[in-house]
Each structure stands twice: as C-alpha cells, then as structure tokens.
Design an enzyme around this catalytic site. Structure first.
Site, PDB file in Angstrom:
ATOM      1  N   ASP A 170       2.600   6.582   6.143  1.00  0.00           N
ATOM      2  CA  ASP A 170       2.018   5.867   5.011  1.00  0.00           C
ATOM      3  C   ASP A 170       1.515   4.469   5.384  1.00  0.00           C
ATOM      4  OD1 ASP A 170       1.100   5.595   2.438  1.00  0.00           O
ATOM      5  OD2 ASP A 170       3.070   5.415   1.502  1.00  0.00           O
ATOM      6  N   LYS A 227       5.046   9.065  -2.835  1.00  0.00           N
ATOM      7  CA  LYS A 227       4.720   7.645  -2.717  1.00  0.00           C
ATOM      8  C   LYS A 227       5.910   6.780  -3.120  1.00  0.00           C
ATOM      9  CE  LYS A 227       1.162   5.950  -1.951  1.00  0.00           C
ATOM     10  NZ  LYS A 227       0.581   5.353  -0.713  1.00  0.00           N
ATOM     11  N   LYS A 245      -7.415  -2.108  -6.532  1.00  0.00           N
ATOM     12  CA  LYS A 245      -6.073  -1.857  -7.056  1.00  0.00           C
ATOM     13  C   LYS A 245      -5.420  -3.150  -7.532  1.00  0.00           C
ATOM     14  CE  LYS A 245      -2.804  -0.740  -4.100  1.00  0.00           C
ATOM     15  NZ  LYS A 245      -2.017   0.081  -3.158  1.00  0.00           N
ATOM     16  N   LYS A 251       4.446   2.033   5.892  1.00  0.00           N
ATOM     17  CA  LYS A 251       5.430   1.738   4.845  1.00  0.00           C
ATOM     18  C   LYS A 251       6.810   2.308   5.139  1.00  0.00           C
ATOM     19  CE  LYS A 251       2.575   1.605   0.600  1.00  0.00           C
ATOM     20  NZ  LYS A 251       1.277   2.130   1.058  1.00  0.00           N
TER      21      LYS A 251
END
Length: 542
Positions: free
Chosen positions: A330, A379, A420, A497
């Site tokens: 990620d 996520k 975003k 991540k």
C-alpha cells in the site's frame, strides 16, 4: 533529450521507452570514497563494513539489563552497471499508472505547459530519491555537505525506464489520462499524441475480489483458467523483457484494492500449496497474488502498492525459494505518512495519544472501489497498523495491551475527483492529566502524491537486484559466498503504509526510522558509517 520510441508487443503498442540505450543519467554518483575498506572495480563497488549493534540480556539473578556492544563484519558488492530496465504496471490505465507514465514522458522530453500562474516545467518533486538530499559528511570548515539521494550509489534514472503493463480496461493511456482528470488540459494536450498509442495488455479479472461497481470497466480481460492466466502473465513478462531488450523487469501492482484473501491451510499457506491452488483454480487465489507468483517465477521483483494481503505466506515462501524479490503493501502518500511522523513525535515527546480519528473523502476510481465494505476493510487494516510500533516502544505511556483508539473513515464523493480531503484529530494526555487536541486538514492530490512513490519503489527495488553481501568471521575456513538480500524487501518501508517484512521480523512504521534505514544501508554499500546527529565536532573543544 532522446526521442520517444513506442515499441510493439503481441500486436499492441504496449511500452514506452527511450529510443536509445540509457544515457549518463542512470548510474551517476556524486562522490568517490577514499578508504582502504572500499574497492572500485570495472563493474562493482565492494565495501567492508562493521555493523555496530547492541545485544541486551537480563541478569537472571538481579534482573538488571545488560547491554553488550557487538560488531558484525559485512562485505557488500554493488554492481555499477544499471543496464536497461523496465517497469510493468498492473492497472496501467488507472489514475496512478497513467499519471506516472505521462509525468516520466514529460520529464524525459522536457515538455512544459501553461497554467494560470505561468509556464510549469516538469519535475520529480515528491520523490524521495529524485528530489531530496542526504548528508554526505562535513567539509574542512566543518560545514555539512549534501548530495542527491539518488547519487549515493548508482541507481536507475526514471527518464530511462521502459514502461508497460496490464489493465482490465481497454482505454489507451492517453484516454486513461484524460479520464483520470489529474493533469491540467494544456499538459494533457501536449503529451496525448504519444500516450494514445499505448494500449495495456489484457489483465486478470475475478469479480469477487474487487467492488461490483468496477464491472463496467472490465472489457480487457483474460479468459481461461487460473493456471492459464498464470502462464499468460509469465509470457507477457518474458515478451516485454525480450521485445524491449531489457536486463531486468520490475512488476508493480497499482490496480484496485482487493478484499483480503482468506489464509487457508492447504491452499495458500505454503509455496507448493499455492501453486497447486492455482492449478486447481481455487477461489481464494486473488488476481494480485497471481501476478506476484508470475513475477516470482520469472525472476522479476514484484511490489504490491495496494492494501490487500497479496503476499500470502505461500507467495513469500515461493519468493524465498526462487530467490526473487517481493515488497508491499500500500503506497504511503498523504494522511498515513503524516500520521507516521506525528504519532512518533508525540510518543517520543512523552505525550500519550489516546485517540486518533482519521476521515477522508475522495472521488476518483479508488474511492469508488473503496465504497464497497470488503475493499474498505483492506484499506482500514493497512491504515490502522501505522502507529503500532511507536506505541509498543514506550511502556511508560502504555501498559501491556494498551493502545490508543484508532478510527478510520473513507467516503466516496465523486465531485472532488482526485483531490482527496483528509481530516485528522489527535487527542493526547499531557502533564498532570491534561488533554491536548491537534486537528489537521489536508488536501491531497492523490495520484500526484502516489506516482512519485512508484518511481521510488522502482528505483530502490532495481538497486537491490544489483547488491549482494556476505558475512565474514574469523572462523571462516573458506571464503563465504556472495548472496542477495532477503526476498522480502523491507528496505521499501518508507514508501508503504503496511510494510511486509520477513517472517519473525519487527515492523517499523515510524517515517524517520524508515528513511534513516534506507539512507544508512545505502551508505554501507559504499563503506560509509551511518549518519547521526551527534555533531561532536561542534559540541567539544578541538
């Protein structure tokens, strides 16, 4: 700048590459090390390196901790010839894939474009390798000397990358760039003619693994069994490498977030079971795992840029067996990157985060896919683990088993597109029971933050394919053999991540530690000691 050459594979124009062999950009270094422990040969840099660490034990009688400094003698060998290298993106026609392709094209050709503020030149801002520096040392006046990060050791330059890939949607990369709506219109106009000739290869589509709302895009998919899909992907990698005369190919997943795959004994828990599960068409083999297996079997490093558990235990075991590289998970681009800095700061300052609440909304296709609960859960897992190691490091603030409340919300709002919005609130306990609240609002241009990570991941992964090491001891009767680093590239953690690490290895999420590890390992490759901020030359009389 060299002109662009569009090459052909399997009947489609499927790669964008420099027309000539890579120039002097790849492999450039900013300095040479003057040391008896560093040797420069025609094709490699070899270094002797003493790795200092501290082994801690507890006295069984007194209970007192005992710290013992130790040294391990490593030798590193880094091949200096980068050669001709390629990147195959899974999800090439998505926002990230089309954005990074257009950006590399603009940088390669020096394409500028007009904005409301004037002429904009292309750059690689946001790439830690291409747009940041590291401290080399001090000069004769004790002033710091800095060099570009990508010139510590010979590295591939993004301008020299040959790019291709797969997508479940048939749009050419020019139209995909327009659909993404990431770049301004004048930029799109200047690169469109080159990009429209690029068509992604058919990809793997298993509807159970991504949101149902993606079905309308799936018009460029492979038919047949999972075993047939595996063989086709392997063939694609081989043909891409051969057609473009490449020395190495790296495969990267930048496609949709999948749901988590169930880890099932006898299915994906070992390498042999995973291969058998593919042969039998088992339902729990995901598209991303299939791409990982194909890459491993072809000796092409694979990096997972999405949050799902692509690298199941069987895939990692297969990579170890084949001595191939894998990395994930990620891309760490905006909100989580800030969290990995701020949480570390708070805990290291003796401040106790009690609750971390993260909300964001976005309107691109990633957000649309994440609106499905199973994909959101992937996520949520990758975002939630980012503070674990920082909390675990401080047993003064946190008792065993104690952890701050950590809530994550993601909403799909089509009108905001790729821009975003991220809102975070940190509530922490401070001196004498007081409370401190920090609130952040962050507008992230999602694909413009993620695309430089693709470049960094490619550059670091490619470098590791040229590095070998051995450990020397006084007891060696014969010279130990050179060997590659472990198959799981935890050195990539700064860009990810939820870093995947080798079995029984601690996960480090703190951003400063991740960058320090990457920097100091590269310094070790050229025989330099790790950087520190003691600055004794300024703190003691000389």
């Amino acid at each position: 700048m060299s002109p662009i050459n569009i090459t052909t594979s399997a009947g489609n124009r499927a790669a964008i590459a420099p027309a000539t062999a890579p120039g002097s950009a790849s492999g450039a270094t900013a300095f040479k090390v003057d040391s008896p422990y560093v040797r420069y040969t025609d094709g490699a840099i070899e270094s002797d390196y003493l790795y200092d660490t501290t082994i801690v034990s507890r006295d069984t009688e007194t209970g007192q901790l005992r710290a013992k400094p130790t040294k391990v003698h490593y030798q590193f060998q880094t091949k200096t010839s980068v050669g001709r290298v390629g990147l195959m993106l899974v999800g090439w026609g998505g926002n990230n894939g089309s954005t990074v392709t257009a950006a590399i094209l603009a940088n390669r050709l020096g394409i500028s474009w007009e904005t409301r503020k004037g002429t904009q030149e292309p750059n690689y801002f946001g790439s830690v390798m291409m747009a940041s520096t590291v401290k080399l040392g001090v000069d004769e006046n004790l002033r710091d000397v800095y060099v570009p990060f990508n010139e510590v050791v010979p590295m591939a330059h993004p301008n020299d990358i040959v790019i291709g890939g797969w997508d479940i949607n048939s749009l050419n990369i020019g139209e995909a760039m327009r659909r993404a709506q990431v770049f301004p219109v004048d930029f799109q106009r200047r690169v469109y003619d080159e990009l429209k000739t690029l068509k992604p290869l058919p990809s793997v589509y298993y509807p159970d693994f991504i949101a149902a709302n993606q079905e309308e895009r799936a018009n460029n998919v492979l038919g047949g069994t999972k075993q047939e899909h595996l063989e086709k992907l392997r063939k694609d990698i081989r043909e891409f490498k051969q057609t473009n005369s490449l020395d190495r190919v790296i495969v990267m997943w930048t496609a949709n977030t999948e749901r988590y795959a169930d880890i099932i004994a006898g299915v994906n828990d070992t390498a042999d079971n995973l291969l058998q599960a593919i042969a039998s068409g088992h339902a729990e083999v995901s598209p991303s795992t299939l791409f990982a297996v194909a890459s491993i079997l072809e000796g092409a490093p694979f990096v997972n840029g999405s949050p799902q558990n692509t690298l199941v235990p069987g895939a990692i075991e297969l990579a170890e067996r084949e001595r191939s590289f894998v990395g994930g998970d990620d891309f760490k681009s905006g909100q989580t990157k800030i969290k990995s800095v701020l949480a570390e700061f708070l805990v290291n300052a003796g401040i106790k985060p009690l609750a971390i609440t993260s909300y964001n909304h976005l309107g691109n296709n990633d957000g649309r896919n994440l609106s499905a609960p199973a994909q959101f859960r992937s996520k949520e897992i990758s975002k939630s683990s980012v503070v674990d190691d920082m909390v675990g490091a401080n047993n003064i603030l946190y008792k065993k088993g104690e952890h701050p409340d950590h809530t994550i919300v993601i909403k799909y709002v089509p009108s905001v597109g790729d821009s975003k919005r991220a809102l975070d609130e940190y509530v922490s306990e401070i001196f004498m029971g007081g409370l401190n609240t920090i609130s952040l609002y962050n507008t992230c241009e999602d694909s413009l933050l993620a695309s430089p990570l693709i470049i960094d991941l490619f550059m670091m992964t490619e470098l590791m394919t040229r590095v070998t090491y051995r450990v020397k001891t006084d007891a060696d009767a014969v010279e130990p053999q050179w060997q590659p680093f472990h198959s799981v590239l935890s050195i990539l953690s700064y860009m990810l991540k939820a870093p995947v690490v080798a079995p029984n290895t601690p996960v480090v999420n703190a951003l400063a530690k991740q960058r320090m590890a990457m920097e100091n390992i590269m310094r070790a490759f050229v025989g330099l000691p790790p950087n520190n901020e003691m600055l004794l030359e300024h703190k003691a009389f000389h």
